[in-house]
Design an enzyme around this catalytic site. Structure first.
Site, PDB file in Angstrom:
ATOM      1  N   GLY A  12      49.794  30.339  56.260  1.00 14.95           N
ATOM      2  CA  GLY A  12      48.795  31.401  56.239  1.00 14.95           C
ATOM      3  C   GLY A  12      47.528  30.973  56.983  1.00 14.95           C
ATOM      4  O   GLY A  12      47.475  29.886  57.580  1.00 14.95           O
ATOM      5  N   ASN A  37      52.964  37.169  54.790  1.00 17.47           N
ATOM      6  CA  ASN A  37      51.738  37.559  55.508  1.00 17.47           C
ATOM      7  C   ASN A  37      51.480  36.647  56.705  1.00 17.47           C
ATOM      8  O   ASN A  37      50.336  36.387  57.066  1.00 17.47           O
ATOM      9  CB  ASN A  37      50.541  37.541  54.549  1.00 17.47           C
ATOM     10  CG  ASN A  37      49.354  38.298  55.118  1.00 17.47           C
ATOM     11  OD1 ASN A  37      49.533  39.299  55.819  1.00 17.47           O
ATOM     12  ND2 ASN A  37      48.152  37.839  54.844  1.00 17.47           N
ATOM     13  N   LEU A  61      57.663  31.829  45.858  1.00 14.35           N
ATOM     14  CA  LEU A  61      57.370  31.093  44.609  1.00 14.35           C
ATOM     15  C   LEU A  61      58.070  31.718  43.405  1.00 14.35           C
ATOM     16  O   LEU A  61      58.225  31.072  42.364  1.00 14.35           O
ATOM     17  CB  LEU A  61      55.857  31.073  44.342  1.00 14.35           C
ATOM     18  CG  LEU A  61      54.983  30.275  45.299  1.00 14.35           C
ATOM     19  CD1 LEU A  61      53.518  30.395  44.904  1.00 14.35           C
ATOM     20  CD2 LEU A  61      55.393  28.809  45.316  1.00 14.35           C
ATOM     21  N   SER A 126      38.379  32.161  44.098  1.00 16.45           N
ATOM     22  CA  SER A 126      37.574  33.051  44.940  1.00 16.45           C
ATOM     23  C   SER A 126      36.282  33.429  44.231  1.00 16.45           C
ATOM     24  O   SER A 126      36.224  33.469  42.985  1.00 16.45           O
ATOM     25  CB  SER A 126      38.421  34.302  45.210  1.00 16.45           C
ATOM     26  OG  SER A 126      37.608  35.358  45.595  1.00 16.45           O
ATOM     27  N   ALA A 127      35.283  33.775  45.026  1.00 19.00           N
ATOM     28  CA  ALA A 127      34.013  34.242  44.474  1.00 19.00           C
ATOM     29  C   ALA A 127      34.203  35.541  43.674  1.00 19.00           C
ATOM     30  O   ALA A 127      33.337  35.903  42.882  1.00 19.00           O
ATOM     31  CB  ALA A 127      33.011  34.467  45.605  1.00 19.00           C
ATOM     32  N   THR A 128      35.353  36.205  43.859  1.00 18.69           N
ATOM     33  CA  THR A 128      35.583  37.464  43.124  1.00 18.69           C
ATOM     34  C   THR A 128      35.705  37.248  41.619  1.00 18.69           C
ATOM     35  O   THR A 128      35.701  38.213  40.865  1.00 18.69           O
ATOM     36  CB  THR A 128      36.882  38.177  43.581  1.00 18.69           C
ATOM     37  OG1 THR A 128      37.948  37.245  43.486  1.00 18.69           O
ATOM     38  CG2 THR A 128      36.802  38.730  44.965  1.00 18.69           C
ATOM     39  N   TYR A 153      43.370  41.724  42.155  1.00 23.15           N
ATOM     40  CA  TYR A 153      43.402  40.460  42.898  1.00 23.15           C
ATOM     41  C   TYR A 153      42.504  39.433  42.198  1.00 23.15           C
ATOM     42  O   TYR A 153      42.920  38.304  41.903  1.00 23.15           O
ATOM     43  CB  TYR A 153      42.951  40.685  44.350  1.00 23.15           C
ATOM     44  CG  TYR A 153      42.583  39.412  45.060  1.00 23.15           C
ATOM     45  CD1 TYR A 153      43.565  38.490  45.413  1.00 23.15           C
ATOM     46  CD2 TYR A 153      41.251  39.094  45.356  1.00 23.15           C
ATOM     47  CE1 TYR A 153      43.232  37.298  46.047  1.00 23.15           C
ATOM     48  CE2 TYR A 153      40.906  37.926  45.986  1.00 23.15           C
ATOM     49  CZ  TYR A 153      41.897  37.016  46.339  1.00 23.15           C
ATOM     50  OH  TYR A 153      41.567  35.840  46.948  1.00 23.15           O
ATOM     51  N   LYS A 157      43.183  35.605  40.111  1.00 23.23           N
ATOM     52  CA  LYS A 157      42.482  34.316  40.296  1.00 23.23           C
ATOM     53  C   LYS A 157      41.895  33.840  38.965  1.00 23.23           C
ATOM     54  O   LYS A 157      41.970  32.660  38.615  1.00 23.23           O
ATOM     55  CB  LYS A 157      41.357  34.457  41.331  1.00 23.23           C
ATOM     56  CG  LYS A 157      41.846  34.760  42.736  1.00 23.23           C
ATOM     57  CD  LYS A 157      42.613  33.593  43.313  1.00 23.23           C
ATOM     58  CE  LYS A 157      43.164  33.872  44.675  1.00 23.23           C
ATOM     59  NZ  LYS A 157      44.170  32.915  45.106  1.00 23.23           N
ATOM     60  N   ASN A 182      33.359  33.732  51.934  1.00 27.64           N
ATOM     61  CA  ASN A 182      34.085  34.531  52.938  1.00 27.64           C
ATOM     62  C   ASN A 182      34.494  33.668  54.132  1.00 27.64           C
ATOM     63  O   ASN A 182      33.681  33.463  55.046  1.00 27.64           O
ATOM     64  CB  ASN A 182      33.202  35.688  53.425  1.00 27.64           C
ATOM     65  CG  ASN A 182      32.807  36.612  52.288  1.00 27.64           C
ATOM     66  OD1 ASN A 182      31.974  36.263  51.455  1.00 27.64           O
ATOM     67  ND2 ASN A 182      33.427  37.751  52.217  1.00 27.64           N
ATOM     68  N   ASN A 201      40.970  43.809  56.162  1.00 23.71           N
ATOM     69  CA  ASN A 201      40.075  43.964  55.005  1.00 23.71           C
ATOM     70  C   ASN A 201      38.764  43.242  55.236  1.00 23.71           C
ATOM     71  O   ASN A 201      37.766  43.548  54.615  1.00 23.71           O
ATOM     72  CB  ASN A 201      40.706  43.329  53.768  1.00 23.71           C
ATOM     73  CG  ASN A 201      41.905  44.095  53.322  1.00 23.71           C
ATOM     74  OD1 ASN A 201      41.773  45.208  52.836  1.00 23.71           O
ATOM     75  ND2 ASN A 201      43.073  43.524  53.530  1.00 23.71           N
ATOM     76  N   ARG A 311      30.205  52.241  50.039  1.00 23.91           N
ATOM     77  CA  ARG A 311      31.475  52.301  49.301  1.00 23.91           C
ATOM     78  C   ARG A 311      31.176  51.953  47.859  1.00 23.91           C
ATOM     79  O   ARG A 311      30.391  51.023  47.598  1.00 23.91           O
ATOM     80  CB  ARG A 311      32.460  51.244  49.845  1.00 23.91           C
ATOM     81  CG  ARG A 311      33.127  51.648  51.122  1.00 23.91           C
ATOM     82  CD  ARG A 311      34.134  50.602  51.532  1.00 23.91           C
ATOM     83  NE  ARG A 311      33.550  49.258  51.622  1.00 23.91           N
ATOM     84  CZ  ARG A 311      34.073  48.259  52.313  1.00 23.91           C
ATOM     85  NH1 ARG A 311      35.201  48.426  52.963  1.00 23.91           N
ATOM     86  NH2 ARG A 311      33.494  47.080  52.355  1.00 23.91           N
TER      87      ARG A 311
END
Ligand SMILES: NC(=O)c1ccc[n+]([C@@H]2O[C@H](COP(=O)([O-])OP(=O)(O)OC[C@H]3O[C@@H](n4cnc5c(N)ncnc54)[C@H](O)[C@@H]3O)[C@@H](O)[C@H]2O)c1
Length: 355
Positions: A12, A37, A61, A126-128, A153, A157, A182, A201, A311
């Protein structure tokens, strides 16, 4: 003896750059990826860059038996776990797909690791995962609250971080949990980069696809935020800086000399395992219009954009405080946003020639 590291999702975007940096640093690398991907051409490009083709297994996996076979063929010293689906919008539409691919796939990986006594891991979080209550998030720290994720998503995480804590607490795993901001940029050769199928995205691939003429214009969602020019501000970290952070993290897992540092920070637990989180970001933000302006300079023309309405769910400012990684890992970013965009442009120009 060379240490052998399994890199999941190693063909990836970020994984392929990690393969290169780890091989260059003297590690034996084994890659697994199901090519959902990416494509096998990435392996050839890795081989062109490092003059060596690492061992690759095409496997999902979800296939636990296949995973066991791979683990029985190798003596892994640890795993860097990149594999997963990552599109926030798609995850809201296909919730089950994300839960299954990311969480069930990861459970299989962890059970197989434990079965074969492989207890060192670096995980791509991730920061998410951060729980944000405000539009302005300047300097998110590892100690900020997490959870209440805004999309499936991010939930995957968050859940995987909790699973890893169980392995640390009860099976003495050594876990470095890296929360990326990012990632942008590409390999300096122009042979590897981020080339999502369809509509990207992420901002920079979008800008690049407009610059090559594949897409007609960039939509800028909102120019009335409380930011430098009204557009959203994010923390863009170069992919090479990011994977160098993984090298430093790996040294921390391996190198017992740093144990002193860790003990001082009270991160070493009684059972000899540890779980430590680091933000990997630049620690400052760049606005959408600033990104477009830098890209204009790099590509030598004005890239068309239109201002659209905000958005829902978008935040004005999100950037990291990455000082913990600076201090404990001895890591800091070196590559400017301009250089990242130059490398991406090199990559996109090569793709255009191939078309
Ligand atoms: N790129 C970002 O903006 C970003 C930000 C934060 C975190 N991350 C995380 O970093 C990791 C790597 O991201 P990336 O940008 O390189 O994404 P990517 O999609 O380019 O790479 C992920 C790779 O994993 C493979 N994969 C997916 N599901 C798999 C499965 N079930 N079995 C085997 N292989 C599988 C894909 O084919 C792909 O090659 C991901 O876990 C992602 O969530 C990425």
């Amino acid at each position: 003896m060379k240490k052998t590291i399994l890199i999941t999702g190693g063909l990836g975007y970020i994984g392929s750059h990690a393969v290169i940096e780890f091989v260059k640093s003297g590690y034996e690398v084994v890659i697994i990826d199901n090519l959902s991907n990416t494509n096998i051409g990435v392996l050839d490009n890795i081989a062109k860059i490092i003059n060596y083709k690492p061992k690759f297994y095409e496997i999902n996996l979800i296939n636990k038996t296949g995973l066991k076979n791979i683990f029985s063929n190798h003596n892994f010293d640890g795993v860097i776990h990149f594999a997963g689906l990552k599109a926030v919008g798609e995850s809201c539409k296909n919730i089950g797909l994300y839960h299954n691919n990311n969480i069930v796939g990861t459970i299989n990986l962890f059970e197989t690791m434990e079965k074969y006594g492989v207890r060192n891991i670096i995980f791509s979080s991730s920061a998410t995962v951060y729980k944000v209550n405000s539009e302005i998030n300047t300097g998110l720290k590892e100690t900020n609250l997490t959870g209440d994720t805004s999309n499936p998503y991010g939930t995957t995480k968050f859940v995987i971080e909790q699973l890893l804590k169980d392995y640390k607490n009860h099976k003495s795993w050594k876990v470095i949990n890296l929360r990326y901001f990012n990632p942008i940029g590409a390999h300096t050769s122009g042979l590897l980069g981020e080339n999502p199928n369809g509509i990207p995205n992420n901002l920079l691939p979008y800008i690049m696809k407009v610059a090559t003429g594949e897409l007609s214009e960039i939509g800028v969602f909102g120019n009335d935020y409380d930011t430098v020019d009204g557009t959203g501000v994010r923390d863009y970290i170069d992919v090479i800086d990011l994977v160098r952070g993984h090298l430093k993290a790996w040294e921390l897992v391996e190198n017992q000399n740093t144990k002193g540092k860790m003990e001082k920070k009270k991160v070493e637990s009684k059972n000899n395992g540890f779980f430590e989180t680091f933000n990997l970001g630049v620690g400052k933000g760049v606005s959408v219009l600033e990104m477009i302006n830098i890209a204009n300079k790099v590509v030598g023309k004005d890239i068309p954009y239109t201002i659209k309405s905000r958005r829902s769910g978008d935040l004005a400012i999100v950037y990291s405080d990455s000082s913990k990684a600076n201090k404990i890992l001895g890591w800091k970013t070196k590559i400017s946003t301009m250089e990242s965009i130059e490398n991406s442009w090199k990559f996109y120009k090569k793709l255009k020639i191939k078309d």
